[in-house]
Design a protein around this motif. Structure first.
Motif, mmCIF file in Angstrom:
data_model
loop_
_atom_site.group_PDB
_atom_site.id
_atom_site.type_symbol
_atom_site.label_atom_id
_atom_site.label_comp_id
_atom_site.label_asym_id
_atom_site.label_seq_id
_atom_site.Cartn_x
_atom_site.Cartn_y
_atom_site.Cartn_z
ATOM 1 N N ASP A 63 -6.424 10.869 3.338
ATOM 2 C CA ASP A 63 -5.661 11.566 2.297
ATOM 3 C C ASP A 63 -6.556 12.314 1.307
ATOM 4 N N ASP A 64 -7.826 12.518 1.666
ATOM 5 C CA ASP A 64 -8.704 13.299 0.790
ATOM 6 C C ASP A 64 -8.156 14.709 0.602
ATOM 7 N N MET A 65 -8.263 15.209 -0.605
ATOM 8 C CA MET A 65 -7.948 16.597 -0.910
ATOM 9 C C MET A 65 -9.271 17.348 -0.975
ATOM 10 N N ALA A 66 -9.451 18.295 -0.051
ATOM 11 C CA ALA A 66 -10.746 18.948 0.068
ATOM 12 C C ALA A 66 -10.596 20.440 0.295
ATOM 13 N N ILE A 67 -11.628 21.171 -0.102
ATOM 14 C CA ILE A 67 -11.732 22.587 0.207
ATOM 15 C C ILE A 67 -13.112 22.821 0.801
ATOM 16 N N GLY A 68 -13.223 23.861 1.602
ATOM 17 C CA GLY A 68 -14.485 24.157 2.254
ATOM 18 C C GLY A 68 -14.474 23.731 3.711
ATOM 19 N N ARG A 69 -15.504 24.111 4.426
ATOM 20 C CA ARG A 69 -15.611 23.801 5.851
ATOM 21 C C ARG A 69 -15.625 22.299 6.088
ATOM 22 N N ALA A 70 -14.803 21.838 7.012
ATOM 23 C CA ALA A 70 -14.754 20.405 7.327
ATOM 24 C C ALA A 70 -16.083 19.908 7.861
ATOM 25 N N ASP A 71 -16.849 20.799 8.526
ATOM 26 C CA ASP A 71 -18.124 20.395 9.105
ATOM 27 C C ASP A 71 -19.317 20.907 8.298
ATOM 28 N N ALA A 72 -19.100 21.168 7.017
ATOM 29 C CA ALA A 72 -20.203 21.624 6.158
ATOM 30 C C ALA A 72 -21.303 20.567 6.137
ATOM 31 N N PRO A 73 -22.559 20.981 6.012
ATOM 32 C CA PRO A 73 -23.666 20.012 6.025
ATOM 33 C C PRO A 73 -23.701 19.087 4.814
ATOM 34 N N VAL A 74 -23.041 19.492 3.738
ATOM 35 C CA VAL A 74 -23.031 18.676 2.514
ATOM 36 C C VAL A 74 -21.592 18.442 2.074
ATOM 37 N N THR A 75 -21.306 17.208 1.702
ATOM 38 C CA THR A 75 -20.017 16.872 1.094
ATOM 39 C C THR A 75 -20.258 16.444 -0.345
ATOM 40 N N VAL A 76 -19.617 17.114 -1.263
ATOM 41 C CA VAL A 76 -19.683 16.756 -2.678
ATOM 42 C C VAL A 76 -18.323 16.202 -3.072
ATOM 43 N N ILE A 77 -18.321 14.997 -3.583
ATOM 44 C CA ILE A 77 -17.093 14.350 -4.045
ATOM 45 C C ILE A 77 -17.130 14.268 -5.559
ATOM 46 N N GLU A 78 -16.046 14.689 -6.173
ATOM 47 C CA GLU A 78 -15.900 14.514 -7.617
ATOM 48 C C GLU A 78 -14.753 13.545 -7.870
ATOM 49 N N TYR A 79 -15.033 12.456 -8.571
ATOM 50 C CA TYR A 79 -13.995 11.564 -9.071
ATOM 51 C C TYR A 79 -13.674 12.048 -10.485
ATOM 52 N N PHE A 113 -15.992 20.286 -0.590
ATOM 53 C CA PHE A 113 -15.753 19.692 -1.903
ATOM 54 C C PHE A 113 -14.490 18.841 -1.854
ATOM 55 N N VAL A 114 -14.634 17.583 -2.242
ATOM 56 C CA VAL A 114 -13.517 16.632 -2.242
ATOM 57 C C VAL A 114 -13.217 16.224 -3.682
ATOM 58 N N PHE A 115 -11.943 16.310 -4.048
ATOM 59 C CA PHE A 115 -11.510 15.887 -5.381
ATOM 60 C C PHE A 115 -10.776 14.560 -5.233
ATOM 61 N N ARG A 116 -11.279 13.526 -5.907
ATOM 62 C CA ARG A 116 -10.639 12.213 -5.844
ATOM 63 C C ARG A 116 -10.120 11.810 -7.215
ATOM 64 N N GLU A 117 -8.928 11.249 -7.192
ATOM 65 C CA GLU A 117 -8.175 10.966 -8.411
ATOM 66 C C GLU A 117 -8.606 9.649 -9.064
ATOM 67 N N MET A 118 -8.976 9.732 -10.339
ATOM 68 C CA MET A 118 -9.388 8.563 -11.112
ATOM 69 C C MET A 118 -8.810 8.710 -12.516
ATOM 70 N N PRO A 119 -7.604 8.166 -12.769
ATOM 71 C CA PRO A 119 -6.935 8.423 -14.042
ATOM 72 C C PRO A 119 -7.648 7.805 -15.245
ATOM 73 N N THR A 120 -7.674 8.572 -16.329
ATOM 74 C CA THR A 120 -8.182 8.088 -17.609
ATOM 75 C C THR A 120 -7.064 8.249 -18.635
ATOM 76 N N GLY A 121 -7.262 7.665 -19.807
ATOM 77 C CA GLY A 121 -6.218 7.673 -20.813
ATOM 78 C C GLY A 121 -5.858 9.071 -21.324
ATOM 79 N N PRO A 122 -4.584 9.246 -21.669
ATOM 80 C CA PRO A 122 -3.466 8.331 -21.412
ATOM 81 C C PRO A 122 -3.158 8.251 -19.913
ATOM 82 N N VAL A 123 -3.273 7.045 -19.376
ATOM 83 C CA VAL A 123 -3.194 6.838 -17.932
ATOM 84 C C VAL A 123 -1.869 7.314 -17.352
ATOM 85 N N GLU A 124 -0.773 7.101 -18.096
ATOM 86 C CA GLU A 124 0.526 7.497 -17.546
ATOM 87 C C GLU A 124 0.632 9.008 -17.381
ATOM 88 N N VAL A 125 -0.018 9.767 -18.263
ATOM 89 C CA VAL A 125 0.012 11.224 -18.151
ATOM 90 C C VAL A 125 -0.862 11.679 -16.979
#
Length: 200
Positions: free
Chosen positions: A31-47, A78-90
């Protein structure tokens, strides 16, 4: 304000799950949300979190050039991963909205939530409903999205995954499986982490 009935469900969705261990964690998720080539030599993940001001500044000031230099040229996935911060409900509501947006619009919604972060935090429900409408999601559909138990459980599992990876703050950046820094990393700092993998 976020409606009371939804607040309770959203807050419950964020409660940590038990039993996940570091040994169970894999580098890629279905369920990763990503942009860029799937076989790119580098994967950058941002939480990151859509309610984190540091994340919003990084996406405004660094991400456009990072994307142009690395993602658009096929060097980075580039992969964007969800990590909620306050206010957490928003933050949770924003992430669930992005997941419920029409196919292919996830990153558009995330970008908009980052850009309008300050205004949304002043009037969360109205702000989120306005963003939803701009991407073809009615208020009723947004409410249904927030009330979806399967979606809430999936979100909860993604958050627990981040905790199991040792993520404690946002933004956190991982390059080819190695955490390279937290906070508003400059493009030069990311260059230093990415370039060695491109020279191999």
């Amino acid at each position: 304000m976020i409606r009371r009935a939804l607040l309770a469900l959203i807050a419950l969705a964020w409660l940590p799950l038990a039993g996940a261990s570091s040994a169970q964690i894999q580098d890629r998720r279905a369920d990763d949300m990503a942009i860029g080539r799937a076989d790119a030599p580098v994967t950058v993940i941002e939480y990151a979190s859509v309610t984190c001001p540091h994340c919003a500044r990084w996406h405004a000031q660094v991400f456009p050039e990072f994307k142009r230099r690395y993602v658009d040229t096929g060097q980075v996935r580039f992969v964007f991963r969800e990590m909620p911060t306050g206010p957490v409900e928003v933050a949770t509501a924003g992430f669930m909205l992005a997941r419920c947006a029409p196919e292919g619009r996830y990153f558009d919604v995330i970008s908009r939530l980052m850009r309008d972060q300050s205004a949304i935090l002043q009037r969360p429900w109205d702000g989120l409903v306005a963003v939803a409408a701009d991407y073809g999601v009615t208020e009723a559909q947004f409410e249904a999205c927030l009330g979806d138990e399967a979606g809430a459980a999936a979100f909860n599992e993604r958050v627990e995954y981040a905790f199991a990876r040792g993520v404690q703050s946002t933004p956190t950046f991982v390059v080819n499986g190695r955490t390279v820094g937290t906070g508003e990393l400059t493009l030069a700092q990311l260059d230093a982490a990415i370039q060695p993998h491109l020279r191999r």
